[in-house]
Motif scaffolding. Structure first.
Motif, mmCIF file in Angstrom:
data_model
loop_
_atom_site.group_PDB
_atom_site.id
_atom_site.type_symbol
_atom_site.label_atom_id
_atom_site.label_comp_id
_atom_site.label_asym_id
_atom_site.label_seq_id
_atom_site.Cartn_x
_atom_site.Cartn_y
_atom_site.Cartn_z
ATOM 1 N N GLY A 167 -60.773 -24.092 26.111
ATOM 2 C CA GLY A 167 -59.727 -23.141 25.751
ATOM 3 C C GLY A 167 -59.836 -22.755 24.289
ATOM 4 O O GLY A 167 -60.268 -23.559 23.459
ATOM 5 N N ASP A 168 -59.455 -21.509 23.975
ATOM 6 C CA ASP A 168 -59.497 -21.071 22.567
ATOM 7 C C ASP A 168 -58.140 -20.549 22.087
ATOM 8 O O ASP A 168 -58.064 -19.816 21.107
ATOM 9 C CB ASP A 168 -60.582 -20.006 22.360
ATOM 10 C CG ASP A 168 -60.267 -18.685 23.061
ATOM 11 O OD1 ASP A 168 -59.236 -18.596 23.769
ATOM 12 O OD2 ASP A 168 -61.057 -17.732 22.883
ATOM 13 N N ARG A 169 -57.060 -20.959 22.774
ATOM 14 C CA ARG A 169 -55.713 -20.564 22.362
ATOM 15 C C ARG A 169 -54.920 -21.817 22.037
ATOM 16 O O ARG A 169 -54.947 -22.793 22.795
ATOM 17 C CB ARG A 169 -55.016 -19.780 23.463
ATOM 18 C CG ARG A 169 -53.583 -19.385 23.129
ATOM 19 C CD ARG A 169 -52.986 -18.456 24.175
ATOM 20 N NE ARG A 169 -51.604 -18.142 23.843
ATOM 21 C CZ ARG A 169 -50.544 -18.630 24.481
ATOM 22 N NH1 ARG A 169 -50.718 -19.450 25.510
ATOM 23 N NH2 ARG A 169 -49.329 -18.306 24.121
ATOM 24 N N SER A 170 -54.211 -21.809 20.912
ATOM 25 C CA SER A 170 -53.437 -22.977 20.505
ATOM 26 C C SER A 170 -51.983 -22.603 20.253
ATOM 27 O O SER A 170 -51.693 -21.540 19.706
ATOM 28 C CB SER A 170 -54.022 -23.602 19.233
ATOM 29 O OG SER A 170 -53.197 -24.652 18.764
ATOM 30 N N ILE A 171 -51.093 -23.490 20.663
ATOM 31 C CA ILE A 171 -49.678 -23.346 20.322
ATOM 32 C C ILE A 171 -49.254 -24.503 19.405
ATOM 33 O O ILE A 171 -48.075 -24.671 19.125
ATOM 34 C CB ILE A 171 -48.797 -23.314 21.583
ATOM 35 C CG1 ILE A 171 -49.043 -24.534 22.472
ATOM 36 C CG2 ILE A 171 -49.030 -22.026 22.373
ATOM 37 C CD1 ILE A 171 -48.116 -24.640 23.674
ATOM 38 N N ASN A 172 -50.237 -25.274 18.944
ATOM 39 C CA ASN A 172 -49.972 -26.401 18.045
ATOM 40 C C ASN A 172 -50.714 -26.151 16.739
ATOM 41 O O ASN A 172 -51.838 -26.619 16.549
ATOM 42 C CB ASN A 172 -50.431 -27.704 18.703
ATOM 43 C CG ASN A 172 -49.975 -28.938 17.940
ATOM 44 O OD1 ASN A 172 -49.822 -28.902 16.720
ATOM 45 N ND2 ASN A 172 -49.770 -30.036 18.654
ATOM 46 N N TRP A 173 -50.102 -25.400 15.846
ATOM 47 C CA TRP A 173 -50.793 -25.000 14.621
ATOM 48 C C TRP A 173 -51.041 -26.190 13.700
ATOM 49 O O TRP A 173 -51.976 -26.161 12.884
ATOM 50 C CB TRP A 173 -49.998 -23.920 13.890
ATOM 51 C CG TRP A 173 -48.641 -24.338 13.410
ATOM 52 C CD1 TRP A 173 -47.464 -24.218 14.066
ATOM 53 C CD2 TRP A 173 -48.333 -24.943 12.143
ATOM 54 N NE1 TRP A 173 -46.429 -24.713 13.313
ATOM 55 C CE2 TRP A 173 -46.936 -25.159 12.126
ATOM 56 C CE3 TRP A 173 -49.097 -25.315 11.028
ATOM 57 C CZ2 TRP A 173 -46.289 -25.737 11.032
ATOM 58 C CZ3 TRP A 173 -48.456 -25.896 9.947
ATOM 59 C CH2 TRP A 173 -47.065 -26.094 9.945
ATOM 60 N N ILE A 174 -50.249 -27.253 13.814
ATOM 61 C CA ILE A 174 -50.462 -28.442 12.981
ATOM 62 C C ILE A 174 -51.791 -29.102 13.364
ATOM 63 O O ILE A 174 -52.634 -29.396 12.506
ATOM 64 C CB ILE A 174 -49.297 -29.440 13.123
ATOM 65 C CG1 ILE A 174 -47.997 -28.818 12.617
ATOM 66 C CG2 ILE A 174 -49.613 -30.734 12.367
ATOM 67 C CD1 ILE A 174 -46.774 -29.701 12.806
ATOM 68 N N ASN A 175 -51.990 -29.320 14.657
ATOM 69 C CA ASN A 175 -53.264 -29.884 15.118
ATOM 70 C C ASN A 175 -54.422 -28.957 14.807
ATOM 71 O O ASN A 175 -55.499 -29.386 14.376
ATOM 72 C CB ASN A 175 -53.218 -30.142 16.626
ATOM 73 C CG ASN A 175 -52.486 -31.424 16.982
ATOM 74 O OD1 ASN A 175 -51.995 -32.142 16.111
ATOM 75 N ND2 ASN A 175 -52.402 -31.708 18.260
ATOM 76 N N SER A 176 -54.226 -27.668 15.043
ATOM 77 C CA SER A 176 -55.314 -26.702 14.848
ATOM 78 C C SER A 176 -55.778 -26.651 13.400
ATOM 79 O O SER A 176 -56.944 -26.341 13.129
ATOM 80 C CB SER A 176 -54.873 -25.318 15.313
ATOM 81 O OG SER A 176 -54.694 -25.305 16.721
ATOM 82 N N ALA A 177 -54.872 -26.957 12.459
ATOM 83 C CA ALA A 177 -55.247 -26.975 11.047
ATOM 84 C C ALA A 177 -56.248 -28.097 10.742
ATOM 85 O O ALA A 177 -56.950 -28.050 9.736
ATOM 86 C CB ALA A 177 -54.005 -27.139 10.178
ATOM 87 N N MET A 178 -56.315 -29.091 11.623
ATOM 88 C CA MET A 178 -57.245 -30.206 11.430
ATOM 89 C C MET A 178 -58.588 -29.962 12.106
ATOM 90 O O MET A 178 -59.525 -30.753 11.935
ATOM 91 C CB MET A 178 -56.644 -31.497 12.020
ATOM 92 C CG MET A 178 -55.266 -31.849 11.540
ATOM 93 S SD MET A 178 -54.646 -33.318 12.430
ATOM 94 C CE MET A 178 -52.878 -33.207 12.060
ATOM 95 N N ILE A 179 -58.681 -28.915 12.923
ATOM 96 C CA ILE A 179 -59.847 -28.694 13.777
ATOM 97 C C ILE A 179 -60.672 -27.524 13.260
ATOM 98 O O ILE A 179 -60.131 -26.459 12.954
ATOM 99 C CB ILE A 179 -59.403 -28.416 15.232
ATOM 100 C CG1 ILE A 179 -58.587 -29.603 15.770
ATOM 101 C CG2 ILE A 179 -60.606 -28.159 16.123
ATOM 102 C CD1 ILE A 179 -57.946 -29.343 17.122
ATOM 103 N N ALA A 180 -61.967 -27.725 13.197
ATOM 104 C CA ALA A 180 -62.868 -26.672 12.731
ATOM 105 C C ALA A 180 -63.210 -25.716 13.863
ATOM 106 O O ALA A 180 -63.601 -26.154 14.950
ATOM 107 C CB ALA A 180 -64.147 -27.292 12.177
ATOM 108 N N GLY A 181 -63.063 -24.423 13.624
ATOM 109 C CA GLY A 181 -63.444 -23.420 14.615
ATOM 110 C C GLY A 181 -62.367 -23.186 15.657
ATOM 111 O O GLY A 181 -61.299 -23.799 15.627
ATOM 112 N N PRO A 182 -62.648 -22.307 16.626
ATOM 113 C CA PRO A 182 -61.695 -22.031 17.702
ATOM 114 C C PRO A 182 -61.361 -23.305 18.468
ATOM 115 O O PRO A 182 -62.237 -24.141 18.701
ATOM 116 C CB PRO A 182 -62.439 -21.022 18.588
ATOM 117 C CG PRO A 182 -63.512 -20.450 17.727
ATOM 118 C CD PRO A 182 -63.897 -21.524 16.757
ATOM 119 N N ASP A 183 -60.103 -23.439 18.867
ATOM 120 C CA ASP A 183 -59.675 -24.663 19.542
ATOM 121 C C ASP A 183 -58.523 -24.372 20.493
ATOM 122 O O ASP A 183 -57.968 -23.278 20.488
ATOM 123 C CB ASP A 183 -59.250 -25.710 18.510
ATOM 124 C CG ASP A 183 -57.975 -25.314 17.785
ATOM 125 O OD1 ASP A 183 -56.888 -25.702 18.255
ATOM 126 O OD2 ASP A 183 -58.063 -24.603 16.764
#
Length: 233
Positions: A167-183
Motif C-alpha cells: 500500500g502507498d496510502r497512509s493515515i498515520n502521519w506520525i509513523n510515516s515520518a519515520m519511514i523512507a519513501g512511499p508507505d
C-alpha cells in the motif's frame, strides 16, 4: 463391444476437480475478523477457506509460526484439497516465510502477502524499545526492525510462488515520518519486497485496510488462480 464401452465412458460427465484450499493469516494485534471479507470472497470463488487466528502478541515469530501453520495445515477441511494456498496480512507473511524456511517442500500452493514487513519497518527501529510498544505488540512485534539481524532479514529468500501487495496510502502521519519513501503507515513499499518473489504490485490503500480493499481482493484472487497479478487472459 469394446468400442461401445469406450463410447459410453466418454459420454459420462468428468468428475469434478476438488477445490483448492486457502489458509488466511491476520496481522499483528488483529483477529480473524479482520480477514472476514477476504474469506467470504475466496469462499464465493470456490476455495475451501481456513481463516486461522493466533495470539500474535504472546510469543516470538518462530513459536507463533510453528504453532499456527503447523496446526492450520492439519485442518480436516483441507484434507481433500489438491493444493493449499496462503493469504496473509502484515506479520502473517513473516510467519509463512519462517515456517517454510524450516519446513521446505511442504507448501503446495501459491502465497499472497498484503503489506508484509519483509525487510522490517523503521517504526520498530524507532519505537521497539519503548515499554508501551512492547506491551502492545509483544515479542513478535519487537522482532520486525530493519537491521540485518532482525527476524525478517535473517530469513532466506522465498522459494515459493509469491505475490506481494503493498500500500502507498497512509493515515498515520506520525509513523510515516519515520519511514523512507512511499508507505502504508506501517511499512514502506520498498520493504514489502523480498528476494525470490514472483511479482509485487502497489495499490492506493492503507495498511490496516489492505485485506478489505476491493481491488486487493480482486488481485489476490487473480494471483491464486494464475500466478500473476496481471490479466488472466
Amino acid at each position: 463391444m469394446k468400442l461401445l464401452l469406450a463410447l459410453l465412458l466418454m459420454s459420462l460427465p468428468s468428475p469434478a476437480r476438488a477445490a483448492d484450499g486457502v489458509i488466511l493469516l491476520h496481522g499483528l494485534c488483529r483477529t480473524p475478523a479482520s480477514m472476514r471479507k477476504m474469506a467470504s470472497s475466496l469462499a464465493a470463488a470456490g476455495y475451501v477457506v481456513v481463516n486461522r487466528g493466533y495470539p500474535s502478541r504472546t510469543a516470538t515469530i518462530e513459536a507463533l509460526s510453528e504453532a499456527t501453520l503447523g496446526t492450520a495445515l492439519q485442518d480436516p477441511r483441507l484434507a481433500g484439497c489438491p493444493r493449499v494456498h496462503f493469504v496473509s496480512h502484515s506479520l502473517g507473511g513473516i510467519l509463512i516465510r519462517d515456517y517454510f524456511a524450516r519446513h521446505p517442500g511442504k507448501l503446495s500452493g501459491r502465497v499472497v502477502m498484503l503489506g508484509p514487513p519483509n525487510q522490517g519497518s523503521e517504526v520498530v527501529d524507532r519505537l521497539g524499545e519503548w515499554r508501551l510498544f512492547k506491551k502492545l505488540n509483544g515479542p513478535a512485534g519487537g522482532m520486525l526492525g530493519t537491521r540485518d539481524d532482525s527476524a525478517p532479514n535473517l530469513l532466506p529468500a522465498v522459494d515459493f510462488e509469491l505475490g506481494v501487495v503493498a500500500g502507498d496510502r497512509s493515515i498515520n502521519w506520525i509513523n510515516s515520518a519515520m519511514i523512507a519513501g512511499p508507505d502504508d503507515g506501517k511499512v514502506s513499499v520498498k520493504r514489502t519486497g523480498v528476494e525470490g518473489m514472483k511479482e509485487q504490485v502497489v495499490v492506493h490503500a492503507t495498511h490496516p485496510y489492505l485485506m478489505k480493499n476491493r481491488k486487493v481482493i480482486e488481485l489476490t484472487l487473480r494471483f491464486l488462480r494464475s500466478g500473476s497479478f496481471g490479466s488472466e487472459g
